[in-house]
Design an enzyme around this catalytic site. Structure first.
Site, mmCIF file in Angstrom:
data_model
loop_
_atom_site.group_PDB
_atom_site.id
_atom_site.type_symbol
_atom_site.label_atom_id
_atom_site.label_comp_id
_atom_site.label_asym_id
_atom_site.label_seq_id
_atom_site.Cartn_x
_atom_site.Cartn_y
_atom_site.Cartn_z
ATOM 1 N N GLY A 32 0.798 -1.223 0.000
ATOM 2 C CA GLY A 32 0.000 0.000 0.000
ATOM 3 C C GLY A 32 0.830 1.271 0.000
ATOM 4 O O GLY A 32 0.498 2.236 -0.708
ATOM 5 N N ASN A 59 7.109 -2.572 11.155
ATOM 6 C CA ASN A 59 6.718 -2.081 9.826
ATOM 7 C C ASN A 59 7.778 -1.193 9.185
ATOM 8 O O ASN A 59 7.795 -1.012 7.961
ATOM 9 C CB ASN A 59 5.413 -1.266 9.907
ATOM 10 C CG ASN A 59 4.242 -2.034 10.484
ATOM 11 O OD1 ASN A 59 3.407 -1.457 11.164
ATOM 12 N ND2 ASN A 59 4.173 -3.328 10.224
ATOM 13 N N ARG A 62 10.181 -1.646 5.830
ATOM 14 C CA ARG A 62 9.727 -1.776 4.443
ATOM 15 C C ARG A 62 8.580 -0.821 4.097
ATOM 16 O O ARG A 62 8.299 -0.622 2.925
ATOM 17 C CB ARG A 62 9.294 -3.226 4.167
ATOM 18 C CG ARG A 62 8.103 -3.681 4.992
ATOM 19 C CD ARG A 62 7.905 -5.185 4.969
ATOM 20 N NE ARG A 62 6.748 -5.584 5.761
ATOM 21 C CZ ARG A 62 6.738 -5.679 7.074
ATOM 22 N NH1 ARG A 62 7.823 -5.399 7.767
ATOM 23 N NH2 ARG A 62 5.657 -6.054 7.723
ATOM 24 N N ASN A 121 -5.034 -9.977 4.177
ATOM 25 C CA ASN A 121 -6.060 -10.673 4.950
ATOM 26 C C ASN A 121 -7.043 -11.323 3.995
ATOM 27 O O ASN A 121 -7.696 -10.643 3.196
ATOM 28 C CB ASN A 121 -6.764 -9.672 5.873
ATOM 29 C CG ASN A 121 -7.870 -10.301 6.691
ATOM 30 O OD1 ASN A 121 -8.916 -10.649 6.162
ATOM 31 N ND2 ASN A 121 -7.634 -10.451 7.977
ATOM 32 N N CYS A 161 -12.917 -14.148 -10.964
ATOM 33 C CA CYS A 161 -12.847 -13.320 -9.760
ATOM 34 C C CYS A 161 -11.804 -13.898 -8.806
ATOM 35 O O CYS A 161 -11.221 -14.961 -9.055
ATOM 36 C CB CYS A 161 -14.212 -13.225 -9.082
ATOM 37 S SG CYS A 161 -14.696 -14.682 -8.106
ATOM 38 N N CYS A 176 -3.921 -36.378 18.101
ATOM 39 C CA CYS A 176 -2.938 -37.204 18.805
ATOM 40 C C CYS A 176 -1.517 -36.669 18.584
ATOM 41 O O CYS A 176 -0.673 -36.742 19.488
ATOM 42 C CB CYS A 176 -3.045 -38.658 18.377
ATOM 43 S SG CYS A 176 -2.778 -38.931 16.613
ATOM 44 N N CYS A 422 -17.188 -21.617 -9.620
ATOM 45 C CA CYS A 422 -17.067 -20.623 -8.551
ATOM 46 C C CYS A 422 -18.451 -20.333 -7.972
ATOM 47 O O CYS A 422 -19.393 -20.051 -8.721
ATOM 48 C CB CYS A 422 -16.439 -19.342 -9.096
ATOM 49 S SG CYS A 422 -16.304 -18.020 -7.876
#
Length: 579
Positions: A32, A59, A62, A121, A161, A176, A422
């Site tokens: 961004g 942060n 970079r 995300n 998409c 286990c 999809c």
């Protein structure tokens, strides 16, 4: 040549289209920051920016729009102020918020000419994808992993998409393995995260280690329960020492008493807290915190880290106890996870890891590379310009770009058409196969929210029955096994809808007896018919008969006539399962 003249020479008459375009940028992180800088220097003048996060020390290596004095401040707001120094003539609106908030609805998206994603995300990316499909807005999707990256233009109705290609399933581990037979660092880190949830999080009967809770976290009373759960009990033992003895001594002894066949694996060795504290001496170097973070600690130092971090969490994060969720950026929680995982590794003879490595495993982190982010951001702007200038001319040929240093740095390929498989932009039906012995109705909502990125999923049954959203259901209903609900049976077709995303699809429910080693999550979610047939094997026809008979009796009690002969309905259900 002045910068403005160079831009005009490159874009020609298209510059005016760029300057008029209204752009939404989602995310002000690694990609961004680079993207915002590129946009304002390329001639874009109308930009809105949304990011939920605040600036963290990690942060700064970079995300170049941020400085040390910005730590703790909103990424979106600081990025706006910083990038305006490159081009003060731009109009940039910053929102410190979640893109999934109701205020960023379809009417909000509708005012933009193009949307550019710079997110890490999955759920947020799914949400933006659906909002762009709803409003028919072009989306430039992007992502990086270390030295690898990808930029994909998504044109509603023209290209596939974001969800046409399902993301790789997150790795799950057999119960286990986590409880008794770990042999890799990741097994110990997963165990530590479950323990963190047991000690400090909300009660969760589905947590595989829920029986390992430790009583009396605030040391108010030392009851007989504490004596029975902790070998080597001391009257004045604080919680952190009782937790250590239970988790790293008593529970290990229980595993040894099970007389497992360990084969070539090392048998676990219980840890004696008193011996460690008597014999130990700190071996931590005097280097600064960054170097210490990459040290592998001694057993004594790891033990001290566990005791200290547990006590600190109780005293400094008191309000979070009972509701805490692990956050890799919470230093106290991260110290606890690192110490717990490494103590577990000591017990099982697994090579111990530095806190830095444990954080990478716990947070599923592939460390970001600034150069890859810069390349991706440049490609986003290139594709954005193509979409804005060529789409109206009818000659747009969308291409995806793949950043692959081992294969000529950047490769382009034609973006595929929408996939009929999809559930988001195609006509596919999704199927969920659930373990009849364990899968609860409440977990179905969890799958819809966490696997499919839905905000407020509502559930209807195609026969007219209604369950609605999670909040509309009683806790007792949510805790019921799915196969015990009167309205849902093997082969039921559910209509799933999220009005906040204008997204709906049909979900076929199938009950099966799943192997908990192969499918520890207790379900399989798929649109792939081959995978479906392989996973389900032979249908349980006896259960289908029981379901049909149950519905016949239910209709009789209600004084209703069945709309379809039960035998015919059973035959249809058998066909659904077999095919």
């Amino acid at each position: 040549m002045p910068a403005k003249s160079r831009i005009k020479a490159c874009l020609g008459e298209n510059l005016s289209k760029i300057q008029r375009a209204i752009v939404l940028v989602v995310g002000a992180g690694g990609i961004g920051c680079e993207l915002l800088k590129n946009l304002v220097l390329t001639g874009f003048k109308h930009i809105e920016l949304i990011d939920l996060d605040t600036i963290d020390l990690s942060n700064l290596n970079r995300q170049f729009l941020f400085r040390k004095e910005h730590i703790g401040m909103s990424k979106a707001e600081v990025a706006r102020k910083s990038v305006l120094r490159f081009n003060p003539c731009c109009e940039i609106i910053a929102h410190h918020g979640n893109i999934k908030d109701p205020k960023f609805d379809a009417s909000y998206f509708d005012k933009f000419d193009i949307v550019m994603n710079a997110l890490d995300n999955l759920s947020a990316r799914q949400h933006v994808n659906r909002m762009c499909l709803t409003t028919k807005k072009p989306l430039i999707e992007s992502g990086t992993q270390g030295y690898l990256g990808q930029v994909t233009p998504i044109i509603p109705g023209t290209t596939a998409c974001f969800e046409c290609t399902p993301p790789p399933q997150q790795k799950t581990y057999a119960v286990c393995t986590i409880r008794s037979t770990p042999d890799k660092p990741v097994h110990c880190v997963v165990w530590a995260k479950h323990i963190f949830a047991v000690l400090f999080g909300p009660k969760d009967p589905d947590n595989m280690l829920c029986d390992l809770s430790v009583a009396d976290i605030f040391d108010k009373e030392h009851s007989e329960d504490i004596k029975s759960e902790t070998s080597g009990y001391r009257v004045n033992d604080p919680f952190e020492k009782r937790a250590f003895r239970k988790l790293f001594c008593n529970e290990v002894k229980k595993v040894l008493n099970e007389e497992k066949d360990w084969g070539n694996k090392k048998r676990p060795t219980p840890l004696d807290l008193d011996d460690i504290l008597r014999s130990g001496k700190s071996q931590t170097s005097k280097e600064d915190g960054l170097h210490q973070d990459q040290e592998v600690l001694s057993l004594y130092d790891t033990t001290q880290q566990f005791l200290t971090s547990t006590r600190r969490f109780i005293t400094e994060c008191k309000d979070m106890i009972g509701s805490a969720v692990f956050d890799k950026d919470n230093d106290i929680a991260m110290d606890f996870i690192s110490a717990s995982a490494n103590l577990r590794m000591h017990i099982y003879g697994i090579p111990c890891q530095s806190r830095f490595s444990v954080k990478g495993i716990a947070g599923n982190i592939i460390h970001a590379i600034a150069t890859t982010n810069a390349i991706a951001a440049g490609l986003i702007v290139m594709e954005g310009i193509k979409v804005l200038t060529q789409e109206t001319e009818g000659r747009l040929q969308p291409k995806s770009a793949w950043i692959r240093p081992d294969q000529n740095i950047v490769q382009f390929e034609r973006t595929p058409k929408p996939s009929m498989n999809c559930v988001v932009c195609g006509n596919a039906q999704m199927t969920i196969i659930v373990d009849r012995k364990t899968f609860k109705f409440g977990k179905l909502y969890w799958v819809l929210e966490n696997e499919l990125g839905m905000n407020e999923p509502g559930i209807d049954i195609l026969d007219g029955s209604y369950y609605g959203t999670k909040e509309e259901n009683d806790t007792k209903v949510l805790e019921k096994r799915l196969d015990k609900l009167s309205k849902i049976m093997n082969g039921s077709q559910l209509s799933i809808e999220d009005q906040t995303q204008d997204f709906s699809f049909n979900l076929l429910v199938s009950f099966d007896d799943l192997d908990d080693k192969e499918h520890p999550s207790g379900y399989i979610l798929t649109t792939n018919e081959a995978e479906l047939k392989k996973a389900k094997g032979k249908p349980n026809l006896e259960r289908l008969k029981m379901d049909t008979e149950h519905e016949r009796r239910s209709n009789k009690r209600k004084g209703q006539e069945a709309s379809e002969d039960p035998a015919e309905k059973r035959a249809k259900l058998e066909t659904i399962v077999l095919n």
